[in-house]
Scaffold this active site. Structure first.
Site, mmCIF file in Angstrom:
data_model
loop_
_atom_site.group_PDB
_atom_site.id
_atom_site.type_symbol
_atom_site.label_atom_id
_atom_site.label_comp_id
_atom_site.label_asym_id
_atom_site.label_seq_id
_atom_site.Cartn_x
_atom_site.Cartn_y
_atom_site.Cartn_z
ATOM 1 C CB CYS A 83 -41.053 -18.872 23.822
ATOM 2 S SG CYS A 83 -40.952 -19.841 22.320
ATOM 3 C CG HIS A 335 -42.612 -24.552 24.925
ATOM 4 N ND1 HIS A 335 -43.118 -23.375 25.442
ATOM 5 C CD2 HIS A 335 -41.510 -24.192 24.200
ATOM 6 C CE1 HIS A 335 -42.356 -22.357 25.048
ATOM 7 N NE2 HIS A 335 -41.393 -22.826 24.292
HETATM 8 N N1 COA Z 1 -40.319 -35.254 23.701
HETATM 9 C C1 COA Z 1 -40.709 -36.549 23.762
HETATM 10 N N2 COA Z 1 -41.460 -37.147 22.818
HETATM 11 C C2 COA Z 1 -41.848 -36.386 21.795
HETATM 12 C C3 COA Z 1 -41.488 -35.028 21.667
HETATM 13 C C4 COA Z 1 -40.691 -34.477 22.681
HETATM 14 N N3 COA Z 1 -40.304 -33.209 22.608
HETATM 15 N N4 COA Z 1 -42.024 -34.534 20.522
HETATM 16 C C5 COA Z 1 -42.694 -35.544 19.946
HETATM 17 N N5 COA Z 1 -42.600 -36.662 20.703
HETATM 18 C C6 COA Z 1 -43.102 -37.979 20.437
HETATM 19 C C7 COA Z 1 -44.538 -37.974 19.928
HETATM 20 O O1 COA Z 1 -45.443 -38.125 20.995
HETATM 21 C C8 COA Z 1 -44.546 -39.170 19.001
HETATM 22 O O2 COA Z 1 -44.642 -40.331 19.787
HETATM 23 P P1 COA Z 1 -45.466 -41.614 19.289
HETATM 24 O O3 COA Z 1 -44.805 -42.046 18.014
HETATM 25 O O4 COA Z 1 -45.335 -42.581 20.415
HETATM 26 O O5 COA Z 1 -46.862 -41.110 19.066
HETATM 27 C C9 COA Z 1 -43.161 -39.158 18.383
HETATM 28 O O6 COA Z 1 -42.327 -38.478 19.350
HETATM 29 C C10 COA Z 1 -43.084 -38.448 17.048
HETATM 30 O O7 COA Z 1 -43.816 -37.217 17.180
HETATM 31 P P2 COA Z 1 -43.798 -36.116 16.067
HETATM 32 O O8 COA Z 1 -44.837 -35.109 16.413
HETATM 33 O O9 COA Z 1 -43.859 -36.765 14.698
HETATM 34 O O10 COA Z 1 -42.356 -35.477 16.271
HETATM 35 P P3 COA Z 1 -41.591 -34.538 15.301
HETATM 36 O O11 COA Z 1 -40.390 -35.285 14.825
HETATM 37 O O12 COA Z 1 -42.492 -33.932 14.280
HETATM 38 O O13 COA Z 1 -41.137 -33.383 16.281
HETATM 39 C C11 COA Z 1 -39.457 -32.245 17.484
HETATM 40 C C12 COA Z 1 -40.183 -33.580 17.267
HETATM 41 C C13 COA Z 1 -38.489 -32.389 18.656
HETATM 42 C C14 COA Z 1 -38.706 -31.876 16.223
HETATM 43 C C15 COA Z 1 -40.521 -31.161 17.809
HETATM 44 O O14 COA Z 1 -41.227 -31.535 18.941
HETATM 45 C C16 COA Z 1 -39.894 -29.812 17.994
HETATM 46 O O15 COA Z 1 -39.610 -29.120 17.033
HETATM 47 N N6 COA Z 1 -39.698 -29.376 19.262
HETATM 48 C C17 COA Z 1 -39.132 -28.068 19.562
HETATM 49 C C18 COA Z 1 -40.198 -27.037 19.526
HETATM 50 C C19 COA Z 1 -39.608 -25.661 19.684
HETATM 51 O O16 COA Z 1 -38.614 -25.310 19.083
HETATM 52 N N7 COA Z 1 -40.249 -24.848 20.507
HETATM 53 C C20 COA Z 1 -39.804 -23.506 20.764
HETATM 54 C C21 COA Z 1 -38.676 -23.514 21.689
HETATM 55 S S1 COA Z 1 -38.088 -21.916 22.107
#
Ligand code: COA
Length: 386
Positions: A83, A335
């Site tokens: 990252c 991100h």
């Molecule tokens: N913050 C706020 N809202 C979020 C979000 C976040 N991080 N991620 C997704 N959403 C929202 C979406 O917009 C969606 O909203 P809606 O229903 O109103 O359209 C809803 O949450 C579901 O989105 P979805 O894409 O199905 O979420 P998900 O459950 O597949 O993923 C996480 C959510 C947190 C698991 C995912 O964003 C994730 O893995 N994040 C971390 C990424 C990471 O590790 N990056 C590297 C870091 S070093």
């Protein structure tokens, strides 16, 4: 020592770009940066990217993107540091122009994450952890950061509510950034009511999976003059620093000390000839809320264990003493992993030129900090208004 200057910046909005390919995003950002600098050619291309191979089955990004952007037969490579690829690629661009081997370079950060299944994306992200000691056992990045978050709260007596303040600040600033993925302000309750992803880490403690590209044109002051780029566009890269730490958390001496950030920051501060108190705003790597707290401590903005205290005291807002995530940070701007360090730099450039939608009053010096892995590979760059 002569310093490199950034003379052009461009970015695409961050989001779910169903209709654009990785190459389209990269080309859009590059052309915007070149237009901003008023140039029509560059000597070299550095592409910051983390996981294009598994995500979109495309490697050799240097050739792909230089070709599609019409940059000619220039040298072009991909820089990968998980990252922190973006921060690292900015540093490689700076080194290239300071070495005198290349006059004008373009650095583009790009990632296209939403074309893969979410479970696959989670697995590919964890490639930046230790494959044998962490990934093999099913530890995702969210899970590893949840461990750190729990330990941070237990050690210093913070609550989930305290850490939620970082997300609230990021969303408040992201709401004013037209390029941010999430443009809605949120409340502490929004974070607390959001579902647990890995207890105690909730949806709103995490940065989202998304697509985006950002680009910068870097050169020397002499060349910038020769090209006739007005000085109002210049932003000096005053200091750069990079360091690693153990790749797996099990071998980490102290889970709550981002040692790589501390060492990288010391290098960058020394090169720039500044101290933490001189920094007007910090773009820290808030992939998870606890990382914002630990970063502020490692960068010297707060004492050990006092990172979250800064947020509680209201010190991280745009007009406070330690503004962070001025255009939404990873949490609200988004991100797109390999691109993030370049987004942070583009945003710092806008702040220092006085062109940011959420302007830090009288910003002279800004710092960007980009974390690869769970703190295993970290870059710190310091930018100064010319
Ligand atoms: N913050 C706020 N809202 C979020 C979000 C976040 N991080 N991620 C997704 N959403 C929202 C979406 O917009 C969606 O909203 P809606 O229903 O109103 O359209 C809803 O949450 C579901 O989105 P979805 O894409 O199905 O979420 P998900 O459950 O597949 O993923 C996480 C959510 C947190 C698991 C995912 O964003 C994730 O893995 N994040 C971390 C990424 C990471 O590790 N990056 C590297 C870091 S070093």
């Amino acid at each position: 020592m002569e310093k490199a200057v950034i003379i052009g910046a461009g970015m695409t909005p961050v989001g779910e770009h169903w209709k654009l390919a990785l190459r389209d995003l990269a080309v859009e950002a590059i052309l915007k940066a070149m237009e901003d600098a008023g140039i029509d050619s560059v000597d070299s291309l550095y592409v910051a990217n983390m996981i294009s191979g598994p995500l979109v089955e495309q490697e050799n990004l240097g050739a792909l993107i230089a070709d599609w952007a019409g940059l000619g037969n220039i040298p072009a490579v991909k820089i990968e540091a998980a990252c922190a690829s973006g921060g690292a690629a900015v540093q490689e661009g700076v080194k290239a122009v300071l070495s005198g081997l290349e006059d004008v370079v373009v650095v583009v950060g790009v990632e296209k994450m939403t074309d893969a299944w979410p479970s696959d994306t989670t697995r590919y992200l964890a490639y930046a952890a230790d494959a044998e000691w962490e990934l093999f056992h099913g530890a995702s990045f969210v899970a590893l950061n949840a461990l750190i978050m729990r330990y941070y709260m237990k050690t210093y007596g913070y609550t989930e509510e305290d850490l939620a303040l970082f997300a609230v600040n990021a969303h408040a600033n992201g709401a004013k950034n037209p390029y941010a993925m999430f443009k809605k302000p949120i409340k502490v309750e929004t974070v607390l009511k959001s579902p647990y992803v890995a207890d105690p880490l909730k949806l709103f403690d995490a940065s989202p999976v998304c697509d985006g590209a950002a680009a910068l044109i870097i050169t020397t002051p002499d060349k910038a003059k020769e090209l006739g780029v007005p000085k109002e566009k210049w932003v000096e890269v005053a200091g750069i620093g990079r360091a690693i730490d153990t790749i797996n958390l099990a071998n980490r001496e102290d889970l709550l000390d981002l040692k790589a950030a501390r060492v990288a920051a010391q290098r960058a501060y020394k090169m720039a000839g500044v101290e933490p108190k001189d920094i007007d705003f910090f773009e820290v790597h808030d992939a998870f809320t606890v990382m914002a707290a630990l970063s502020l401590e490692a960068l010297g903005a707060a004492e050990r264990g006092k990172g979250a205290q800064l947020a509680k005291e209201g010190q991280i807002a745009i007009d406070a003493d330690y503004p962070i995530q001025t255009m939404g940070g990873l949490k609200a701007r988004g991100h797109p992993v390999g691109a993030t360090g370049v987004y942070q730099t583009v945003e710092a450039v806008l702040q220092l030129r006085g062109e940011a939608p959420t302007q830090v009053p009288d910003a002279e010096i800004g710092l960007t900090q980009n974390i690869g892995g769970t703190g295993s590979n970290i870059t710190v760059n310091i930018l100064r208004r010319v």
